[in-house]
Every structure is written in structure tokens, then in C-alpha cells.
Design an enzyme around this catalytic site. Structure first.
Site, PDB file in Angstrom:
ATOM      1  N   LYS A 125       0.846  -1.204   0.000  1.00 15.56           N
ATOM      2  CA  LYS A 125       0.000   0.000   0.000  1.00 15.56           C
ATOM      3  C   LYS A 125       0.875   1.246   0.000  1.00 15.56           C
ATOM      4  O   LYS A 125       1.886   1.288   0.699  1.00 15.56           O
ATOM      5  CB  LYS A 125      -0.912   0.014   1.224  1.00 15.56           C
ATOM      6  CG  LYS A 125      -1.972   1.110   1.189  1.00 15.56           C
ATOM      7  CD  LYS A 125      -3.069   0.869   2.206  1.00 15.56           C
ATOM      8  CE  LYS A 125      -2.653   1.279   3.591  1.00 15.56           C
ATOM      9  NZ  LYS A 125      -3.627   0.862   4.610  1.00 15.56           N
ATOM     10  N   LYS A 181       0.851   5.769  -0.179  1.00 14.48           N
ATOM     11  CA  LYS A 181       0.088   6.992   0.067  1.00 14.48           C
ATOM     12  C   LYS A 181      -0.088   7.767  -1.241  1.00 14.48           C
ATOM     13  O   LYS A 181       0.824   7.780  -2.080  1.00 14.48           O
ATOM     14  CB  LYS A 181       0.842   7.883   1.060  1.00 14.48           C
ATOM     15  CG  LYS A 181       1.236   7.201   2.351  1.00 14.48           C
ATOM     16  CD  LYS A 181       0.057   7.001   3.258  1.00 14.48           C
ATOM     17  CE  LYS A 181       0.484   6.615   4.658  1.00 14.48           C
ATOM     18  NZ  LYS A 181      -0.696   6.242   5.490  1.00 14.48           N
ATOM     19  N   ASP A 195      -3.785   4.853  -0.246  1.00 10.60           N
ATOM     20  CA  ASP A 195      -4.339   5.514   0.940  1.00 10.60           C
ATOM     21  C   ASP A 195      -4.193   7.018   0.758  1.00 10.60           C
ATOM     22  O   ASP A 195      -3.073   7.537   0.688  1.00 10.60           O
ATOM     23  CB  ASP A 195      -3.580   5.057   2.195  1.00 10.60           C
ATOM     24  CG  ASP A 195      -4.179   5.612   3.479  1.00 10.60           C
ATOM     25  OD1 ASP A 195      -5.140   6.395   3.404  1.00 10.60           O
ATOM     26  OD2 ASP A 195      -3.674   5.254   4.562  1.00 10.60           O
ATOM     27  N   ASN A 201      -5.553   9.282   2.899  1.00 10.30           N
ATOM     28  CA  ASN A 201      -5.540   9.960   4.207  1.00 10.30           C
ATOM     29  C   ASN A 201      -6.440  11.200   4.266  1.00 10.30           C
ATOM     30  O   ASN A 201      -6.026  12.257   4.745  1.00 10.30           O
ATOM     31  CB  ASN A 201      -4.101  10.329   4.608  1.00 10.30           C
ATOM     32  CG  ASN A 201      -3.256   9.102   4.874  1.00 10.30           C
ATOM     33  OD1 ASN A 201      -2.510   8.656   3.996  1.00 10.30           O
ATOM     34  ND2 ASN A 201      -3.384   8.515   6.043  1.00 10.30           N
ATOM     35  N   GLU A 208      -8.205   3.757   0.016  1.00 13.48           N
ATOM     36  CA  GLU A 208      -8.477   4.042   1.434  1.00 13.48           C
ATOM     37  C   GLU A 208      -8.629   5.535   1.695  1.00 13.48           C
ATOM     38  O   GLU A 208      -7.816   6.343   1.218  1.00 13.48           O
ATOM     39  CB  GLU A 208      -7.310   3.477   2.243  1.00 13.48           C
ATOM     40  CG  GLU A 208      -7.368   3.738   3.732  1.00 13.48           C
ATOM     41  CD  GLU A 208      -6.251   2.996   4.462  1.00 13.48           C
ATOM     42  OE1 GLU A 208      -5.811   1.935   3.966  1.00 13.48           O
ATOM     43  OE2 GLU A 208      -5.810   3.468   5.510  1.00 13.48           O
ATOM     44  N   GLU A 227     -10.636   3.558  10.010  1.00  9.80           N
ATOM     45  CA  GLU A 227      -9.606   3.669  11.051  1.00  9.80           C
ATOM     46  C   GLU A 227      -9.877   4.835  11.994  1.00  9.80           C
ATOM     47  O   GLU A 227      -9.356   4.861  13.101  1.00  9.80           O
ATOM     48  CB  GLU A 227      -8.205   3.797  10.426  1.00  9.80           C
ATOM     49  CG  GLU A 227      -7.951   5.109   9.725  1.00  9.80           C
ATOM     50  CD  GLU A 227      -6.541   5.225   9.136  1.00  9.80           C
ATOM     51  OE1 GLU A 227      -6.259   4.557   8.132  1.00  9.80           O
ATOM     52  OE2 GLU A 227      -5.731   5.978   9.693  1.00  9.80           O
ATOM     53  N   ASP A 262      -9.818  -0.215  14.139  1.00  3.06           N
ATOM     54  CA  ASP A 262      -8.562  -0.492  14.815  1.00  3.06           C
ATOM     55  C   ASP A 262      -8.875  -0.882  16.257  1.00  3.06           C
ATOM     56  O   ASP A 262      -9.447  -0.084  17.008  1.00  3.06           O
ATOM     57  CB  ASP A 262      -7.709   0.792  14.735  1.00  3.06           C
ATOM     58  CG  ASP A 262      -6.320   0.634  15.315  1.00  3.06           C
ATOM     59  OD1 ASP A 262      -6.147  -0.159  16.253  1.00  3.06           O
ATOM     60  OD2 ASP A 262      -5.410   1.341  14.842  1.00  3.06           O
ATOM     61  N   HIS A 305      -6.709  -1.713  10.678  1.00  2.08           N
ATOM     62  CA  HIS A 305      -5.721  -0.657  10.448  1.00  2.08           C
ATOM     63  C   HIS A 305      -4.450  -0.927  11.266  1.00  2.08           C
ATOM     64  O   HIS A 305      -4.490  -0.916  12.499  1.00  2.08           O
ATOM     65  CB  HIS A 305      -6.362   0.666  10.888  1.00  2.08           C
ATOM     66  CG  HIS A 305      -5.401   1.793  11.060  1.00  2.08           C
ATOM     67  ND1 HIS A 305      -5.136   2.371  12.282  1.00  2.08           N
ATOM     68  CD2 HIS A 305      -4.627   2.445  10.164  1.00  2.08           C
ATOM     69  CE1 HIS A 305      -4.255   3.338  12.121  1.00  2.08           C
ATOM     70  NE2 HIS A 305      -3.930   3.401  10.856  1.00  2.08           N
TER      71      HIS A 305
HETATM   72 MG   LIG Z   1      -4.760   4.863   6.532  1.00  2.00          MG
END
Ligand SMILES: [Mg+2]
Length: 371
Positions: free
Chosen positions: A167, A169, A201, A203, A227, A253, A276, A303
Site C-alpha cells: 500500500k 500513500k 491511501d 488519508n 483508502e 480507522e 482499529d 488498520h
Molecule cells: Mg490509513
């Protein structure tokens, strides 16, 4: 033989590590990571532990556990997890249904489950009803602060280390340069080939319309999941994303308790539920959450915090893979004596009671933040 025991002491250790260099995702720089470790002692001399992680606020979590939760635990049995959860939820509810306080409660619940396993002389995965001992795990990194060359090199390194899913970012330059994101993702896919699972991801960086636009430009890259493409609290935006692309949506998460996950599910705003255990309320709560994901035929893909989640993965039939954040490898090495290490994309569960892991007390006491 009596399996029961009474809690006689609760200690909390804060272990932190400064992150040197420029590590950033789309929405923040990572300056420090740490674990807040709750260590519960019983009258027959057993120790159980649970931990949560933080980038900021570790001191507040530690104080909350010691001042608010410890008095509720002394004299109780570690088997009273449901009763203590319910009591503490209401006791702390004005300040603690989410956030730091609930991270703190999660450590306490995890420690009690570790003790249940130790009192029954049974690994947690068996106590939870699982059989599987080889747990699929993926590598997680690929920071937006990396150059394209660093990003591609790390992805290659993940594959060299035996991971079959990785994974990275996305959302470079604060999400303002999707062209560059598409270039970076394409370069990683080219470097790792078609057979490695590739996850992204973001974020929380984009609004829904932009996130959909980005996702639709990645159609040919076989993305396993996307994600937090949208701000985690924008549940209608997440639902819009899910309806507008065929890339599976991962989030959760940043949700706490069954109530947070219920709202995501009812809004049809998630495919992979990533809650999580170290935030959402410990094992007592996450077992209920996993039940909800099964009822809606969704995947449970927790997570990070692989050592706290690994036993659950054995018991949950809808849990495809566990996450390992490379950034946490050093701090985990500071804290555990015997943490299992992934091999060829799998983590082997320890066949020891409870969580099956031993804290490195000598090291923890030396490095922990003193108050
Ligand atoms: Mg994440």
C-alpha cells in the site's frame, strides 16, 4: 483449579520515537510515533498488556488511564470484559466516546483479553475460536514526501521482502497535483508487475468529486482498494465515491465503537472496514463490529497494529489481510522481546497464551517517557 484472578495493579508506559527525515502523507507530517502500553497485574502474579499508538497526545492517554480507568479495574476479574466495558463507557462518556480517552480504554480491554488467554493457558486466537495460524499481511508505506525514485525503490523492496500486497500513500502536494499522483501510481504498478496487489491511501485529502476523478483515471491499474479518498467524517461523500467508481472503498480507522461503524455501513459508505482494536474499544467491541461486517457481507481489514490484530484475523472469516506499517518496525522492536516477523507475506501466530508476546521490560523502562 481456579481460572479467576483479581486485578491488583495497572501501570502505563509511554514509548516514543522521533521520526527523522521528511515523512508526510497527504495531510500531515509525521514527527513522532509511539505506543502507550497498559500493563495489568493480577493477584496470582500474571501480567497482561494492551497498547495503542499515537503521534500526539500520549501523555494525556497515559494520565487518563491512570486517573480515570485504573480505579475502576482494581479488584475486578479480567473475565468481566463486557461488564467493565459497559460501566466504563458510561463513566467516561462525557469526554470519552471517541478520541484519546477511548484509545486509552482500548488498551485496558486488550490487556484483560491477554490475561484471559494467560489464565486459561490458551493463545488468544483459540479463545476467539480461530484455527488459522498463518495470517496474510501486506506492507504499507509509500509516503507522499518520497521522490518518485524513493517511492518505486521502496515498493520494489517490499516485493523483495516477500510481500504480495503493498500500500502506498497518494495525494501529493496536499492533494493538489492529481496528475503527479497518477504518474507515481503508474510507475509503481510498472515496477511491481501485474501480480502484486496494489492499494492506495489518500488519508482524507479530497472532496468526493475530486476523489472520484482520480479513481476513474486509475481504472486500468487494478487497484485492490482505495483508502480514505475522502475526509473520514464526510460519510455522504464516501457513499458518493463508492457509487461512482468500481475501486473498492476502505475506511474506518478513524471510527470508534460499534456506533461509528454502524453509521458507515448504513450509509453504504465502505467495502473494507478498517477499524482499529487499539482505538475502537478493544477486543470486546471489535468482535461486535466484525459481526456487523459479516451481516453486511463486507470485508474486515484492520488498520495497522498487526500484533494487536493478528489473533482476530484467525477467527474472522471475512478478514483478508493484515497491515504492517514499515514505520512502526523500530518502535515495535523497542517494546517486544519476541515479535513474530512476516515471511513471504504471512505472519505466523505465536502459540503461547494470550497475545503470545512478551514485553521487553528492561528496554521499556529505560526508554519510556518519564513524568
Ligand atoms: Mg490509513
Amino acid at each position: 483449579m481456579s481460572y479467576d484472578a483479581k486485578i491488583v495493579d495497572v501501570q502505563v508506559y509511554l514509548v516514543e520515537k522521533a521520526i527523522k527525515g521528511n515523512f508526510a502523507d497527504s495531510t500531515r507530517n509525521v514527527e513522532t510515533i509511539g505506543y502507550c502500553i497498559t500493563d495489568i497485574t493480577t493477584d496470582n502474579g500474571l501480567h497482561g498488556f494492551g497498547l495503542t499508538y499515537h503521534e500526539v497526545g500520549g501523555e494525556a492517554i497515559r494520565e487518563f488511564i491512570l486517573k480515570a480507568l485504573k480505579p475502576k479495574l482494581i479488584g475486578r476479574s479480567p473475565f468481566e470484559t463486557e461488564a467493565i466495558w459497559e460501566e466504563c463507557f458510561h463513566y467516561i462518556r462525557g469526554v470519552g466516546r471517541k478520541g484519546l480517552a477511548f484509545c486509552g480504554y482500548s488498551t485496558v480491554d486488550i490487556a484483560m483479553w491477554d490475561l484471559k488467554g494467560k489464565l486459561l493457558n490458551m493463545p488468544l486466537y483459540k479463545l476467539l475460536g480461530g484455527v488459522k495460524t498463518q495470517i496474510p499481511i501486506y506492507a504499507s508505506g509509500g509516503w507522499t514526501s518520497y521522490s518518485l525514485e524513493e517511492l518505486v525503490e521502496e515498493a520494489r523492496e517490499m516485493v523483495r521482502r516477500g510481500y504480495t500486497k503493498i500500500k502506498l500513500k497518494v495525494g501529493v502536494e496536499g492533494g493538489n497535483n492529481p496528475n503527479e499522483d497518477v504518474r507515481r501510481i503508474r510507475a509503481v504498478r510498472d515496477a511491481i508487475g501485474p501480480d502484486i496487489g496494489l492499494m492506495l491511501d489518500a488519508n482524507n485529502v479530497w472532496r468526493s468529486a475530486t476523489a472520484v476523478q482520480v479513481a476513474n483515471r486509475l481504472r486500468d491499474l487494478d487497484i485492490l482498494l482505495f483508502e480514505e479518498p475522502v475526509f473520514a467524517d464526510d460519510i455522504p461523500g464516501l457513499a458518493h465515491f463508492k457509487q461512482s467508481t468500481d475501486i473498492p472503498l476502505a475506511t474506518g480507522e478513524h471510527e470508534y465503537t460499534k456506533f461509528g461503524i454502524r453509521d458507515l455501513i448504513l450509509a453504504n459508505a465502505v467495502d473494507y472496514v478498517q477499524c482499529d482494536v487499539t482505538r475502537c474499544g478493544g477486543f470486546t467491541e471489535i468482535l461486535k463490529i466484525i459481526g456487523m461486517t459479516q451481516a453486511w457481507n463486507l470485508a474486515f481489514a484492520p488498520h495497522g497494529m498487526e500484533y494487536m490484530h493478528m489473533h482476530l484475523m484467525s477467527a474472522a472469516p471475512n478478514a483478508p489481510f493484515l497491515e504492517r506499517l514499515f514505520m512502526f518496525e523500530d518502535v515495535s522492536a523497542m517494546v517486544f522481546k519476541d515479535a513474530p516477523q512476516p515471511k513471504n507475506g504471512y505472519l505466523e501466530l505465536p502459540n503461547k497464551p494470550g497475545l503470545g508476546m512478551e514485553l521487553d521490560y528492561d528496554n521499556i523502562k529505560e526508554v519510556c517517557v518519564k513524568f
